[in-house]
Design an enzyme around this catalytic site. Structure first.
Site, short mmCIF file in Angstrom:
data_model
loop_
_atom_site.label_atom_id
_atom_site.label_comp_id
_atom_site.label_asym_id
_atom_site.label_seq_id
_atom_site.Cartn_x
_atom_site.Cartn_y
_atom_site.Cartn_z
N LYS A 11 -20.91 -0.14 34.90
CA LYS A 11 -19.55 -0.55 35.29
C LYS A 11 -19.50 -1.13 36.70
O LYS A 11 -18.59 -1.88 37.03
CB LYS A 11 -18.56 0.60 35.13
CG LYS A 11 -18.88 1.85 35.92
CD LYS A 11 -17.91 2.97 35.56
CE LYS A 11 -18.26 4.27 36.26
NZ LYS A 11 -19.60 4.78 35.89
N ARG B 279 -30.86 4.18 26.78
CA ARG B 279 -31.17 3.07 25.87
C ARG B 279 -32.67 2.94 25.69
O ARG B 279 -33.44 3.58 26.38
CB ARG B 279 -30.55 1.76 26.36
CG ARG B 279 -31.12 1.25 27.67
CD ARG B 279 -30.54 -0.12 28.01
NE ARG B 279 -31.00 -0.56 29.31
CZ ARG B 279 -30.61 -1.67 29.93
NH1 ARG B 279 -29.71 -2.46 29.35
NH2 ARG B 279 -31.08 -2.00 31.10
N HIS C 166 -21.91 -3.05 37.89
CA HIS C 166 -22.77 -4.24 37.89
C HIS C 166 -21.88 -5.46 37.78
O HIS C 166 -21.01 -5.52 36.91
CB HIS C 166 -23.72 -4.16 36.69
CG HIS C 166 -24.85 -5.14 36.71
ND1 HIS C 166 -24.67 -6.49 36.55
CD2 HIS C 166 -26.18 -4.95 36.86
CE1 HIS C 166 -25.85 -7.09 36.60
NE2 HIS C 166 -26.78 -6.18 36.79
N GLU D 133 -30.68 -14.03 31.95
CA GLU D 133 -29.83 -13.08 32.69
C GLU D 133 -30.03 -13.26 34.19
O GLU D 133 -31.16 -13.35 34.67
CB GLU D 133 -30.21 -11.63 32.38
CG GLU D 133 -29.83 -11.10 31.04
CD GLU D 133 -30.19 -9.62 30.93
OE1 GLU D 133 -30.29 -8.93 31.95
OE2 GLU D 133 -30.39 -9.17 29.79
N GLU E 134 -35.58 -7.34 26.64
CA GLU E 134 -36.49 -6.87 27.69
C GLU E 134 -37.47 -5.83 27.16
O GLU E 134 -37.50 -4.68 27.62
CB GLU E 134 -35.71 -6.32 28.88
CG GLU E 134 -34.92 -7.39 29.61
CD GLU E 134 -34.38 -6.92 30.96
OE1 GLU E 134 -34.30 -5.71 31.18
OE2 GLU E 134 -34.05 -7.79 31.78
C1 GAL Z 1 -31.33 -6.08 32.35
C2 GAL Z 1 -30.81 -5.79 30.97
C3 GAL Z 1 -29.31 -5.91 30.89
C4 GAL Z 1 -28.68 -5.21 32.06
C5 GAL Z 1 -29.21 -5.79 33.33
C6 GAL Z 1 -28.64 -5.17 34.57
O1 GAL Z 1 -32.50 -5.38 32.57
O2 GAL Z 1 -31.39 -6.65 30.03
O3 GAL Z 1 -28.87 -5.33 29.67
O4 GAL Z 1 -28.95 -3.85 31.99
O5 GAL Z 1 -30.59 -5.59 33.40
O6 GAL Z 1 -29.19 -5.71 35.74
#
Ligand code: GAL
Length: 650
Positions: A354, A110, A356, A305, A149
Site C-alpha cells: 500500500k 506470495r 508502494h 515494471e 519474476e
Molecule cells: C516486483 C513485483 C511486483 C511488485 C513490485 C514492487 O518485484 O513483480 O509485483 O511487488 O516488485 O516493487
C-alpha cells in the site's frame, strides 16, 4: 529491426480485483487520459479466479476485458500462477518450499511453491489452459505474461520433490554415478556416492559444501523454474500461436540463467527499481537495459515494471525527484525498450504494497504523479522514429551465470562481487558514450570490435576457443584476473591457469596474491605504472609473459615489479590481460587505447557524473541523471543538459 507493437506501449499491472466496480469505471477513463495502451491483468489473481479447487470464476475478468476493450486498451494477460491460493497448501502441504535449513515456508505472502512441486504444476497448468481457452480469441489480448519474476523469492527449494528432481537432473547430465563422482571431485573429503539415491541437495552442512554440487543445484534450480515457464508457454502457444509470450526478468539477477531463459521467450521484459538516493544507480540501470536488449539478440524489449515515485521495500524509500521517472523511462527506450510499464496502475489501499507508488496515487488524478504520468504517456506516443529501431554496439562485455555463481561461492581466494567487476568495466564505456552489448560465453563474437572478459572464472573449453577465434580474426579482447581459472566442473586448469587463453594472451599465471583482508576495496591500496599508471585494488598475481609485452607493472605489494597489464598480438587482433582491478581512471585509459586500436569512438567527448549518451536508430539521446546541470561536448559543440533531463538530437 521492427517492433512487436504498433507504438511504444504504456501502462502497467492492473489489479481491478482489489477494487469495487465503481473504481473500474474511473480506471478506464483515467487510462485513456494518460494514453495507456496496455494493462497487465491478473498477475496475482489466482485465488479470485479459482476460489476453490476446480471452481472457476471468470465473470469479473470477462467484465474487465470488455471494459478495457471498449476503452481501446490492450491486455497483457498474466497467467496468474505467481502466487497459488491458500487452498493449494491446505490440500498439498508438500507443495510449499523448504529452505536450506529445513524450514517449510507458509502461506500469507506470495510465491509459496516449490519449483519442483507436481501439485503446483498440475493446478497451475489447469488454470493456464482455462485462461487460454477463455481469452485466447479476445480481440483485446496483446500478449501473455507468464508467472511473475520467477525465482524472486524462492529460487531454490530443498523439499523431497526437489531432491528427487535434482537426482533425475543429475542422472540426465552425468549418466553414471562414476561420472558424477569424477565431475564433483568426490574423492576429496570422503564424498564418494554409490548411487544417485545417496545424493542430496546442498542444504545446510557442517562445513564448506562440494562446490560443483552447489553449482549444479544452482543450475538445476534455474532449470526447474524454466520448465514451469515452458510448460505454461507450450499451452499458450498451442492455443494462441500468434500471441507473443513473455515473463518478466529482474535485471542482473543471479538465480536464473537468463541466457537460457531468453531463448524460450518470444520477447524480453524487465522490472527495474533503482534506488533514487544512489547517484550512481543510473550506471547499473543503463547496463541492465543493455543486458535486456542483448538477451533478446538486439530485438526491442519492454520495461514491464518500474515505479513513478517510491518503493516500499527498502529501509528508507526515497522518492524519485521530479523528472526522473521520465528520464529513466526514456533511458529504457533509448536502450531498446518499446514499452514503458509500471507496477502498478492504481496504488493499493490495503496489503503489503500500500505504500508502494503507482500511476494513480492515493491522492487520485489531481496530483503531481498523475500529471507526470499523463505527460509521459503523451510523449511516448510521439516516439515513432525510434520505435523498433536498433541500438548498434561494437563493444561487448561477456556475462556468464556459471562464473557468477562460481566467483561468489565460499572457499575462494577472495570475496568478489561478479556484477561489481562487470560494472567496473562498463562504467568508463558508459562515461564516454560507447554502447555496450552483453555477450554469451561460447557464442560467435565476430560482430564486435572489442570484447571485455571480466572474471570469467568458470569457462568451458569451447568458450575459450570462441575468444581466441575472435582475437585471431582481428578482434580486441581484454581479459581480467580470475578468468579461466576453472572449467565448467569447477576443476582447476592446471599449469598456469587460463587454458587455451594462454596462447591468446601470451601469458600464464603462476600464483594469486589477493590484497589482504581489512584493506578497503574503495581505496587504491596498490599502484601500477608504465603504459597505464593508476591506482589498483583487490588483486595481484605472478604473471609470466611468454609472447605478450608488458604494458604496466605493479609498483608495490607482493608482486612489485611484476606485470599488471600485458598486451599480446595474436593473428589479426590483440588481447590484453589485466592482473588487478585498476581504478576507474586506469580502466578508462586502458579502454581508450583498446578502442583507439579498434577504431571505436564514443558519443561523448568528455565524461561527467550522471551523464550518458546512446544512439538508437538515427537519434542521439543524451541524459543527465545528476541533480546539477551538465555541460557536455557533442560533435565539438558545448551543450548544456539540464539536471534530471535529457536532450534528443536527430
Ligand atoms: C516486483 C513485483 C511486483 C511488485 C513490485 C514492487 O518485484 O513483480 O509485483 O511487488 O516488485 O516493487
Amino acid at each position: 529491426m521492427t517492433s512487436l507493437f504498433p507504438s511504444v506501449r504504456f501502462g502497467g499491472d492492473y489489479n481491478p480485483d482489489q477494487w469495487p466496480r465503481e473504481v473500474w469505471d474511473e480506471d478506464v477513463v483515467l487510462m485513456q487520459r494518460a494514453g495507456v495502451t496496455t494493462a497487465t491483468v491478473g498477475v496475482f489473481s489466482w485465488a479470485r479466479l479459482e476460489p476453490s479447487p476446480g471452481a472457476f470464476d471468470f465473470e469479473w475478468l470477462d467484465d474487465v476485458f470488455a471494459r478495457l476493450h471498449a476503452g481501446g486498451i490492450r491486455v497483457m494477460m498474466a497467467t496468474a500462477t505467481a502466487s497459488p491460493p491458500p487452498w493449494l497448501a491446505a490440500l498439498h502441504p508438500e507443495s510449499l518450499p523448504v529452505t536450506a535449513s529445513g524450514v517449510r515456508l507458509t502461506v500469507g505472502s506470495r510465491q509459496q511453491y516449490s519449483p519442483s512441486s507436481s501439485a503446483y504444476r498440475e493446478y497451475a497448468l489447469r488454470l493456464v489452459q482455462k485462461l487460454a481457452e477463455r481469452y485466447g480469441d479476445h480481440p483485446a489480448l496483446e500478449a501473455w505474461h507468464v508467472g511473475n519474476e520467477y525465482a524472486c523469492h524462492v529460487p531454490r527449494s530443498y523439499d523431497a520433490e526437489s531432491i528427487a528432481a535434482f537426482r533425475a537432473w543429475l542422472e540426465a547430465r552425468y549418466g553414471t554415478i562414476a561420472d558424477l563422482n569424477a565431475a564433483w571431485g568426490t574423492s576429496f573429503w570422503s564424498q564418494g556416492y554409490g548411487s544417485f539415491d545417496e545424493v542430496h541437495a546442498p542444504a545446510d552442512a557442517p562445513s564448506f559444501k562440494n562446490p560443483t554440487q552447489v553449482l549444479d543445484f544452482d543450475r538445476f534450480s534455474s532449470d526447474a523454474l524454466l520448465a514451469l515457464f515452458t510448460a505454461e508457454r507450450d499451452i499458450l502457444r498451442a492455443a494462441t500461436p500468434s500471441i507473443p509470450i513473455t515473463t518478466n526478468f529482474m535485471g542482473f539477477f543471479k538465480d536464473a540463467d537468463y541466457w537460457k531463459w531468453a531463448k524460450q521467450m518470444d520477447f524480453i521484459t524487465d522490472d527495474s527499481y533503482p534506488d533514487p538516493s544512489d547517484p550512481n544507480s543510473y550506471v547499473q540501470l543503463a547496463a541492465s537495459r543493455d543486458l535486456m536488449r542483448s538477451l533478446g539478440g538486439g530485438k526491442p524489449w519492454l520495461l514491464m515494471e518500474q515505479t513513478t515515485a517510491a518503493v516500499n521495500w527498502r529501509p528508507r524509500n526515497a522518492v524519485k525527484p521530479v523528472g526522473v521517472n521520465r528520464l529513466q523511462s526514456l533511458q529504457a527506450h533509448a536502450r531498446g525498450a518499446d514499452g514503458i510499464l509500471y507496477f502498478q496502475w492504481r496504488q493499493a489501499k490495503a496489503g503489503a504494497e500500500k505504500f508502494h507508488s503507482a500511476m494513480v496515487p492515493h491522492g487520485g488524478a489531481d496530483t503531481r504523479v498523475f500529471r507526470e504520468v499523463e505527460a509521459l504517456g503523451a510523449e511516448l506516443a510521439t516516439l515513432t522514429d525510434t520505435l523498433g529501431t536498433d541500438v548498434p554496439a561494437r563493444v561487448a562485455i561477456l556475462i556468464d551465470w556459471d562464473s557468477w555463481h562460481a566467483l561468489e561461492q565460499d572457499a575462494v581466494p577472495t570475496k568478489l562481487s561478479y556484477i561489481e567487476q562487470l560494472l567496473a568495466w562498463y562504467r568508463p564505456l558508459l562515461d564516454s558514450g560507447v554502447t555496450v552489448d552483453f555477450a554469451e560465453a561460447g557464442t560467435d563474437l565476430s560482430a564486435y570490435s572489442v570484447v571485455i572478459v571480466p572474471v570469467f572464472v568458470a569457462a568451458t573449453d569451447a568458450a575459450l576457443v570462441a575468444i581466441d577465434d575472435f582475437v585471431a580474426g582481428g578482434g580486441r579482447a581484454v581479459v581480467t584476473f580470475q578468468s579461466a581459472v576453472l572449467d565448467e566442473r569447477l576443476h582447476v586448469r592446471l599449469g598456469g591457469y587460463l587454458g587455451q587463453l594462454q596462447q591468446t594472451l601470451g601469458v600464464s599465471v603462476e600464483e594469486f596474491a589477493p590484497v589482504a583482508a581489512g584493506e578497503s576495496d574503495d581505496l587504491p591500496a596498490l599502484a601500477i605504472s608504465g603504459g597505464i599508471t593508476s591506482g589498483a585494488t583487490l588483486w595481484q598475481e605472478i604473471v609470466n609473459p611468454t609472447t605478450a609485452e608488458v604494458v604496466s607493472t605493479f609498483s608495490d605489494g607482493f608482486a612489485a615489479g611484476l606485470p599488471a597489464i600485458t598486451r599480446n598480438s595474436r593473428g589479426e587482433g590483440a588481447a590484453w590481460y589485466v592482473a588487478t582491478l585498476p581504478d576507474r581512471g586506469g580502466i578508462a585509459e586502458l579502454l581508450g587505447q583498446v578502442l583507439a586500436e579498434a577504431g571505436v569512438t564514443g558519443e561523448l567527448e568528455s565524461s561527467a557524473q550522471g551523464v550518458e549518451a546512446v544512439r538508437r536508430g538515427g537519434t542521439l539521446f543524451v541524459f543527465n541523471h545528476s541533480a546539477v546541470d551538465a555541460e557536455v561536448s557533442i560533435g565539438g559543440s558545448p551543450t548544456v543538459v539540464p539536471a534530471h533531463d535529457l536532450i534528443i538530437v536527430g
